[in-house]
Design a protein around this motif. Structure first.
Motif, short mmCIF file in Angstrom:
data_model
loop_
_atom_site.label_atom_id
_atom_site.label_comp_id
_atom_site.label_asym_id
_atom_site.label_seq_id
_atom_site.Cartn_x
_atom_site.Cartn_y
_atom_site.Cartn_z
N ASN A 277 0.84 -1.19 0.00
CA ASN A 277 0.00 0.00 0.00
C ASN A 277 0.88 1.25 0.00
OD1 ASN A 277 -3.13 -0.79 0.83
ND2 ASN A 277 -1.61 -2.31 1.46
N GLU B 138 0.54 5.11 0.01
CA GLU B 138 -0.55 6.05 0.32
C GLU B 138 -0.02 7.44 0.65
OE1 GLU B 138 -3.21 2.36 2.18
OE2 GLU B 138 -2.24 3.81 3.51
N ASN C 282 -2.37 5.28 -4.10
CA ASN C 282 -3.18 6.51 -4.12
C ASN C 282 -2.69 7.38 -5.27
OD1 ASN C 282 -3.43 7.13 -0.50
ND2 ASN C 282 -4.55 5.71 -1.77
N HIS D 27 -5.77 2.63 -5.96
CA HIS D 27 -6.15 2.64 -4.54
C HIS D 27 -6.77 3.99 -4.19
CE1 HIS D 27 -6.22 1.34 -0.47
NE2 HIS D 27 -5.06 1.82 -0.06
N THR E 237 -6.63 9.26 -2.29
CA THR E 237 -5.90 9.39 -1.04
C THR E 237 -6.61 8.57 0.02
OG1 THR E 237 -5.30 10.90 0.76
CG2 THR E 237 -7.19 11.53 -0.58
N ASN E 238 -5.85 8.05 0.98
CA ASN E 238 -6.47 7.35 2.09
C ASN E 238 -6.93 8.29 3.19
OD1 ASN E 238 -5.86 4.80 0.79
ND2 ASN E 238 -5.91 3.90 2.83
N PRO F 118 -9.80 2.76 -0.87
CA PRO F 118 -9.20 3.27 0.36
C PRO F 118 -10.00 2.78 1.58
CG PRO F 118 -9.31 5.00 -1.29
CD PRO F 118 -10.08 3.84 -1.83
#
Length: 301
Positions: A35, A37, A91, A115, A118-119, A156
């Motif tokens: 991941n 991010e 992201n 993904h 943005t998380n 996300p």
């Protein structure tokens, strides 16, 4: 009593399914999901290694940024050392903030999985039009930089609305990682046609294991080793997918990286029997798409 259902797939016991192989007769498909991010400063969601403080939460923002500045580079070096492929769950905001990360991924030949943007946000909070726009924006950003759209999507926070699989299929996606329902790929039903649910771990995943359940780095290593060894044994009966989910500010910390190295070295050693396919989820999806109807759950005619 009739329970509410999603209507995306039907029950299928793994013990009663048709047989198939991975390429070259291999039995266990193994992939690493990293991941990658990026987050808003001073607002929105974000992982925390300890309690959150009032915004701007400088300590936890900076800890997350460590993953892009340091952690991901240590992971790249480890994967190169062990000659392991990976997929990056990206992201789209990372393209503007840390393009060097994506440059290294291209050199390695890693797969880019979408993904979200943005998380710091969760698409499950959105209406259908806004969610469609989010998916399209993230997809277009990746396609612009990579020359092709990604095949796969992880929301996300693994967040979905009731329409998410439909929107992903309509955008052109081949598979989704949001549904951890099985150890084999399963076809989901959408209003635009079938979408593959790719196995993705919520247990062998450093974020919930180390940040939520407070396992130690050594605990997580033991979990990885036990998961892999047991799935390798089970794969003698049927093809399976074994994946590990990693987050750059978590296992990118040196003391956790040392433990991850031990786990991946074990996997490399145990895989010398030739039964393990070191791969990426997009390659798994392409192989599944070649199988005749009726082999993979959800593909019955």
């Amino acid at each position: 009593m009739s329970l509410k259902t999603h209507g995306r797939y039907r029950y299928s016991p793994i013990s009663g399914r048709p047989h198939y192989d991975w390429p070259d007769g291999k039995r266990l498909a193994f992939y690493l999901a990293v991941n990658v991010e990026h987050f808003h400063f001073g607002e929105g969601l974000g992982h925390t290694p300890s309690y959150a403080t009032p915004q701007p939460d400088v300590r936890n923002y900076a800890w997350r940024d460590y993953g892009l500045r340091v952690g991901i580079w240590r992971l790249f070096d480890l994967f190169d050392e062990l000659e392991l492929p990976a997929c990056l769950l990206v992201n789209s905001a990372v393209y503007d903030y840390a393009p060097q990360v994506l440059e290294r991924a291209r050199v390695r030949g890693d797969e880019i999985v979408a993904h979200g943007r943005t998380n710091s946000e969760r698409q499950g909070d959105l209406g259908e039009a806004a969610e469609r726009a989010l998916i399209h924006e993230a997809t277009a950003t990746i396609a612009r930089h990579e020359g092709q759209m990604p095949q796969g999507w992880l929301g996300p926070w693994i967040s979905e609305t009731k329409a998410t699989p439909d929107l992903l299929k309509e955008e052109g996606y081949s598979y989704v990682l949001d549904w951890p329902l099985d150890d084999q790929p399963v076809w989901l039903t959408t209003r635009a046609g079938p979408l593959l649910a790719m196995p993705y771990p919520v247990e062998i995943n450093d974020a919930p294991a180390l940040l939520t359940r407070h396992h130690t780095a050594a605990d997580f290593t033991g979990m990885i080793v036990d998961q892999f060894d047991e799935m390798l044994n089970q794969s003698a009966q049927q093809p399976l997918v074994c994946a590990i989910s990693l987050h750059t500010p978590i296992v990118g910390q040196p003391f956790r990286l040392a433990q991850l190295r031990r786990a991946l070295q074990h996997i490399r050693t145990q895989a010398d029997n030739g039964q393990v396919w070191f791969t990426r989820p997009g390659e798994i999806a392409k192989h599944v798409a070649t199988l005749p109807p009726g082999i993979v759950p959800g593909s019955e005619t």
